[in-house]
Design a protein around this motif. Structure first.
Motif, PDB file in Angstrom:
ATOM      1  N   GLY A 144      14.045 -10.681  47.438  1.00 18.13           N
ATOM      2  CA  GLY A 144      12.772 -10.437  46.765  1.00 18.13           C
ATOM      3  C   GLY A 144      12.862  -9.307  45.755  1.00 18.13           C
ATOM      4  O   GLY A 144      12.257  -9.371  44.677  1.00 18.13           O
ATOM      5  N   ILE A 145      13.637  -8.267  46.067  1.00 16.14           N
ATOM      6  CA  ILE A 145      13.783  -7.132  45.163  1.00 16.14           C
ATOM      7  C   ILE A 145      14.510  -7.538  43.894  1.00 16.14           C
ATOM      8  O   ILE A 145      14.135  -7.141  42.781  1.00 16.14           O
ATOM      9  N   ARG A 146      15.564  -8.353  44.029  1.00 15.42           N
ATOM     10  CA  ARG A 146      16.306  -8.794  42.845  1.00 15.42           C
ATOM     11  C   ARG A 146      15.446  -9.692  41.970  1.00 15.42           C
ATOM     12  O   ARG A 146      15.497  -9.614  40.733  1.00 15.42           O
ATOM     13  N   VAL A 147      14.631 -10.550  42.596  1.00 16.33           N
ATOM     14  CA  VAL A 147      13.718 -11.396  41.825  1.00 16.33           C
ATOM     15  C   VAL A 147      12.668 -10.544  41.113  1.00 16.33           C
ATOM     16  O   VAL A 147      12.370 -10.749  39.929  1.00 16.33           O
ATOM     17  N   LEU A 148      12.119  -9.561  41.825  1.00 16.85           N
ATOM     18  CA  LEU A 148      11.123  -8.675  41.226  1.00 16.85           C
ATOM     19  C   LEU A 148      11.727  -7.910  40.049  1.00 16.85           C
ATOM     20  O   LEU A 148      11.098  -7.794  38.983  1.00 16.85           O
ATOM     21  N   GLY A 149      12.938  -7.387  40.213  1.00 15.54           N
ATOM     22  CA  GLY A 149      13.594  -6.677  39.124  1.00 15.54           C
ATOM     23  C   GLY A 149      13.826  -7.571  37.916  1.00 15.54           C
ATOM     24  O   GLY A 149      13.676  -7.140  36.768  1.00 15.54           O
ATOM     25  N   VAL A 266      26.958 -10.410  38.537  1.00 17.06           N
ATOM     26  CA  VAL A 266      26.569 -10.882  37.212  1.00 17.06           C
ATOM     27  C   VAL A 266      25.157 -10.427  36.850  1.00 17.06           C
ATOM     28  O   VAL A 266      24.894 -10.000  35.725  1.00 17.06           O
ATOM     29  N   LEU A 267      24.226 -10.487  37.804  1.00 13.00           N
ATOM     30  CA  LEU A 267      22.839 -10.142  37.501  1.00 13.00           C
ATOM     31  C   LEU A 267      22.708  -8.683  37.090  1.00 13.00           C
ATOM     32  O   LEU A 267      22.124  -8.368  36.035  1.00 13.00           O
ATOM     33  N   ILE A 268      23.236  -7.764  37.883  1.00 12.15           N
ATOM     34  CA  ILE A 268      23.076  -6.334  37.594  1.00 12.15           C
ATOM     35  C   ILE A 268      23.823  -5.953  36.318  1.00 12.15           C
ATOM     36  O   ILE A 268      23.330  -5.142  35.517  1.00 12.15           O
ATOM     37  N   THR A 269      25.000  -6.541  36.104  1.00  9.46           N
ATOM     38  CA  THR A 269      25.710  -6.285  34.847  1.00  9.46           C
ATOM     39  C   THR A 269      24.864  -6.712  33.662  1.00  9.46           C
ATOM     40  O   THR A 269      24.718  -5.979  32.677  1.00  9.46           O
ATOM     41  N   GLY A 270      24.270  -7.908  33.760  1.00 11.92           N
ATOM     42  CA  GLY A 270      23.435  -8.409  32.673  1.00 11.92           C
ATOM     43  C   GLY A 270      22.200  -7.554  32.451  1.00 11.92           C
ATOM     44  O   GLY A 270      21.832  -7.246  31.310  1.00 11.92           O
ATOM     45  N   LEU A 271      21.535  -7.158  33.544  1.00 17.59           N
ATOM     46  CA  LEU A 271      20.327  -6.335  33.411  1.00 17.59           C
ATOM     47  C   LEU A 271      20.665  -4.975  32.792  1.00 17.59           C
ATOM     48  O   LEU A 271      19.910  -4.455  31.962  1.00 17.59           O
ATOM     49  N   GLY A 272      21.792  -4.392  33.204  1.00 11.77           N
ATOM     50  CA  GLY A 272      22.197  -3.110  32.631  1.00 11.77           C
ATOM     51  C   GLY A 272      22.448  -3.218  31.140  1.00 11.77           C
ATOM     52  O   GLY A 272      22.041  -2.353  30.356  1.00 11.77           O
ATOM     53  N   LEU A 307      14.230   0.018  31.968  1.00 11.91           N
ATOM     54  CA  LEU A 307      15.068   0.911  32.765  1.00 11.91           C
ATOM     55  C   LEU A 307      14.551   1.009  34.197  1.00 11.91           C
ATOM     56  O   LEU A 307      15.328   1.040  35.155  1.00 11.91           O
ATOM     57  N   ALA A 308      13.223   1.043  34.352  1.00 15.45           N
ATOM     58  CA  ALA A 308      12.635   1.080  35.694  1.00 15.45           C
ATOM     59  C   ALA A 308      12.941  -0.195  36.462  1.00 15.45           C
ATOM     60  O   ALA A 308      13.194  -0.166  37.674  1.00 15.45           O
ATOM     61  N   ALA A 309      12.930  -1.342  35.749  1.00 12.10           N
ATOM     62  CA  ALA A 309      13.225  -2.619  36.403  1.00 12.10           C
ATOM     63  C   ALA A 309      14.659  -2.648  36.921  1.00 12.10           C
ATOM     64  O   ALA A 309      14.933  -3.198  38.000  1.00 12.10           O
ATOM     65  N   ILE A 310      15.580  -2.037  36.165  1.00 14.48           N
ATOM     66  CA  ILE A 310      16.973  -1.981  36.613  1.00 14.48           C
ATOM     67  C   ILE A 310      17.069  -1.172  37.908  1.00 14.48           C
ATOM     68  O   ILE A 310      17.798  -1.523  38.836  1.00 14.48           O
ATOM     69  N   ILE A 311      16.320  -0.077  37.971  1.00 17.44           N
ATOM     70  CA  ILE A 311      16.328   0.755  39.178  1.00 17.44           C
ATOM     71  C   ILE A 311      15.797  -0.035  40.373  1.00 17.44           C
ATOM     72  O   ILE A 311      16.353   0.006  41.476  1.00 17.44           O
ATOM     73  N   VAL A 312      14.713  -0.783  40.155  1.00 14.91           N
ATOM     74  CA  VAL A 312      14.131  -1.594  41.224  1.00 14.91           C
ATOM     75  C   VAL A 312      15.153  -2.594  41.752  1.00 14.91           C
ATOM     76  O   VAL A 312      15.282  -2.809  42.966  1.00 14.91           O
ATOM     77  N   THR A 314      18.457  -2.482  41.608  1.00 16.22           N
ATOM     78  CA  THR A 314      19.769  -1.987  42.046  1.00 16.22           C
ATOM     79  C   THR A 314      19.735  -0.986  43.185  1.00 16.22           C
ATOM     80  O   THR A 314      20.756  -0.792  43.849  1.00 16.22           O
ATOM     81  N   LEU A 315      18.602  -0.333  43.423  1.00 17.53           N
ATOM     82  CA  LEU A 315      18.571   0.653  44.503  1.00 17.53           C
ATOM     83  C   LEU A 315      18.833  -0.008  45.850  1.00 17.53           C
ATOM     84  O   LEU A 315      18.368  -1.121  46.101  1.00 17.53           O
ATOM     85  N   PRO A 316      19.557   0.655  46.741  1.00 19.20           N
ATOM     86  CA  PRO A 316      19.844   0.087  48.061  1.00 19.20           C
ATOM     87  C   PRO A 316      18.636   0.202  48.987  1.00 19.20           C
ATOM     88  O   PRO A 316      18.613   1.034  49.892  1.00 19.20           O
ATOM     89  N   TRP A 317      17.625  -0.630  48.714  1.00 14.24           N
ATOM     90  CA  TRP A 317      16.434  -0.581  49.554  1.00 14.24           C
ATOM     91  C   TRP A 317      16.787  -0.966  50.986  1.00 14.24           C
ATOM     92  O   TRP A 317      17.514  -1.933  51.215  1.00 14.24           O
ATOM     93  N   PRO A 318      16.308  -0.230  51.985  1.00 14.43           N
ATOM     94  CA  PRO A 318      16.583  -0.604  53.380  1.00 14.43           C
ATOM     95  C   PRO A 318      15.896  -1.914  53.736  1.00 14.43           C
ATOM     96  O   PRO A 318      14.852  -2.252  53.184  1.00 14.43           O
ATOM     97  N   ARG A 319      16.534  -2.650  54.641  1.00 14.59           N
ATOM     98  CA  ARG A 319      15.973  -3.927  55.066  1.00 14.59           C
ATOM     99  C   ARG A 319      14.576  -3.714  55.659  1.00 14.59           C
ATOM    100  O   ARG A 319      14.357  -2.850  56.497  1.00 14.59           O
ATOM    101  N   GLY A 320      13.636  -4.525  55.199  1.00 14.87           N
ATOM    102  CA  GLY A 320      12.266  -4.434  55.689  1.00 14.87           C
ATOM    103  C   GLY A 320      11.475  -3.287  55.106  1.00 14.87           C
ATOM    104  O   GLY A 320      10.407  -2.946  55.608  1.00 14.87           O
ATOM    105  N   ALA A 321      11.994  -2.692  53.998  1.00 10.87           N
ATOM    106  CA  ALA A 321      11.300  -1.536  53.416  1.00 10.87           C
ATOM    107  C   ALA A 321       9.918  -1.900  52.906  1.00 10.87           C
ATOM    108  O   ALA A 321       9.011  -1.076  52.876  1.00 10.87           O
ATOM    109  N   PHE A 322       9.771  -3.169  52.488  1.00  6.98           N
ATOM    110  CA  PHE A 322       8.494  -3.584  51.911  1.00  6.98           C
ATOM    111  C   PHE A 322       7.734  -4.532  52.837  1.00  6.98           C
ATOM    112  O   PHE A 322       6.780  -5.176  52.433  1.00  6.98           O
ATOM    113  N   ALA A 323       8.187  -4.611  54.065  1.00  7.70           N
ATOM    114  CA  ALA A 323       7.475  -5.460  55.026  1.00  7.70           C
ATOM    115  C   ALA A 323       6.189  -4.774  55.474  1.00  7.70           C
ATOM    116  O   ALA A 323       6.107  -3.550  55.560  1.00  7.70           O
TER     117      ALA A 323
END
Length: 331
Positions: A144-149, A266-272, A307-312, A314-323
Motif C-alpha cells: 500500500g505504501i509503494r502504491v501511495l508513493g 526498478v520503482l524506487i530508482t525510477g521515482l528517484g 520529493l515527499a512522495a519518494i520519502i513515503v 522508500t522509508l522502512p515503515w514498520p509492518r502494520g504502521a498504518f493499520a
C-alpha cells in the motif's frame, strides 16, 4: 559461463541520492537534444546524432579501462550461454522509442502533457516490474505504501507541470498521440530492469550501456535512412561542441540506472530519477530559462511534493504502521 558480479548492493541512503542526482541530467539532455533537433530541422537526425555520439563515448571508455575490457569479454559468452533472456540485448530499442516519442509528439502535446504521460507509464510499470522480479533485485511486493508513493508522484508531477498546459487544446484529438509517450514511459522500467540484469552478468554497467547504445543506434539509423527515402535531409551538423553532449549524458543516465536497480529496485530508482528530473527542470527554468518560461508556485510546490512522495515510498515503515488500532477496553 560467466559468473554474475558479486558487487555488494548500495544502501538506500546512498543509492537514492545518486538516483536523484542522475535524474538532474535528464532535463539538460532534453534541452540539448531539442535544440539540436531545431538546428537540424530533423528530430530523427538529432536522435541519431545523440545515440551515435553516446556510442562512441561509451565504446572509448570501455576500451580504455580494464573493467570495461573485462565487461566486453563477458558479453558474447553471457548471451551465448543464455545467462539472461537474449532479447535483453535489445533494451536500447526502448530508449530509441522514447527519443522518437519526444520527436513526434512534444510539438503536438507540449512538454507538460508529454511528461505526465511518460511519468505515469514509468511509475505504473515500476510497480509491475518489481512485482514480476524482472530486475536483478528480485521480486518486491506491491504494498500500500509503494502504491501511495506512486500515486503521489504522478499527482505531484501533474501539479508541477500544470502551469505549462495550454487551454485551447482539443482533448479528443490528443488521446491517440498521448499513447506514444505513455507506452514509451511504461517500457522504460523494463529497459532499466533488463540493463540491470545484464550488468550483473557482465560485471560492469559499461558493457550494458554499450550494448544499449548499439541497439538504439542501429534502430535509429535505419529509421533515418527510411526517412531520407521519402523526405529531404535537414540542415548540416552544427559546429558548436555543446550540441553533442546529449549522447554522453545518456551514457551516464543509462549506466547509473543499470547499476542502481539492483539495490533500489526498478520503482524506487525510477521515482528517484523523476524527482531529480523535476528539480533539474526547475533549476534550468530559473538559471537558463527558455523563451516563454514562467516559474509558477505550482511548479515549486509540485517538485517539493514529488520529493515527499519518494520519502513515503522508500522509508522502512514498520509492518502494520498504518493499520487501524483497536479502541482500548474500558476497565
Amino acid at each position: 559461463m560467466p559468473q554474475p558480479s558479486s558487487r555488494p548492493a548500495l544502501p538506500l541512503a546512498l543509492g537514492l541520492p545518486i538516483a536523484v542526482a542522475t535524474g538532474l541530467v535528464i532535463p539538460l539532455q532534453g534541452r540539448i537534444n531539442g535544440a539540436l533537433a531545431g538546428r537540424l530541422n530533423d528530430g530523427i537526425a538529432a536522435a541519431v546524432v545523440s545515440f551515435t555520439t553516446g556510442l562512441i563515448v561509451i565504446a572509448a571508455v570501455s576500451l580504455a579501462t580494464s573493467k570495461g575490457r573485462s565487461g566486453l569479454q563477458r558479453i558474447i559468452p553471457a548471451v551465448r550461454n543464455r545467462s539472461f533472456p537474449r532479447f535483453y540485448v535489445t533494451a536500447g530499442a526502448i530508449g530509441a522509442l522514447f527519443v522518437c516519442a519526444q520527436s513526434f509528439t512534444i510539438a503536438l502535446l507540449g512538454v507538460a502533457l508529454f511528461t505526465v504521460a511518460a511519468v505515469t507509464g514509468q511509475t505504473l510499470s515500476g510497480l509491475l516490474v518489481d512485482r514480476m522480479g524482472i530486475g536483478p533485485g528480485g521480486k518486491r511486493p506491491i504494498t500500500g505504501i509503494r502504491v501511495l508513493g506512486s500515486i503521489l508522484t504522478v499527482a505531484a508531477v501533474a501539479w508541477a507541470v500544470s502551469p505549462r498546459f495550454g487551454g485551447g487544446a482539443d482533448i479528443a484529438s490528443l488521446v491517440l498521440p498521448v499513447l506514444l509517450p505513455l507506452v514509451a514511459g511504461f517500457l522504460m522500467s523494463f529497459q532499466q530492469a533488463m540493463n540491470g540484469t545484464a550488468t550483473v552478468h557482465y560485471g560492469t554497467p559499461l558493457a550494458a550501456t554499450l550494448v544499449n547504445f548499439l541497439a538504439g543506434s542501429a534502430i535509429l539509423w535505419v529509421a533515418w535512412v527510411i526517412k531520407l527515402a521519402v523526405a529531404s535531409p535537414g540542415n548540416p551538423l552544427p559546429t558548436e561542441w555543446w550540441y553533442y553532449l546529449g549522447g554522453p549524458m545518456g551514457c551516464l543516465f543509462i549506466g547509473l540506472a543499470a547499476l542502481l536497480v539492483r539495490s533500489l529496485g526498478v520503482l524506487i530508482t525510477g521515482l528517484g530519477m523523476i524527482a531529480g528530473q523535476l528539480v533539474g527542470s526547475l533549476v534550468l527554468d530559473v538559471v537558463i530559462p527558455s523563451p516563454g518560461t514562467v516559474v509558477a508556485l505550482p511548479t515549486v510546490l509540485g517538485t517539493v511534493l514529488t520529493l515527499a512522495a519518494i520519502i513515503v515510498a522508500t522509508l522502512p515503515w514498520p509492518r502494520g504502521a498504518f493499520a487501524r488500532k483497536p479502541a482500548p477496553k474500558g476497565r
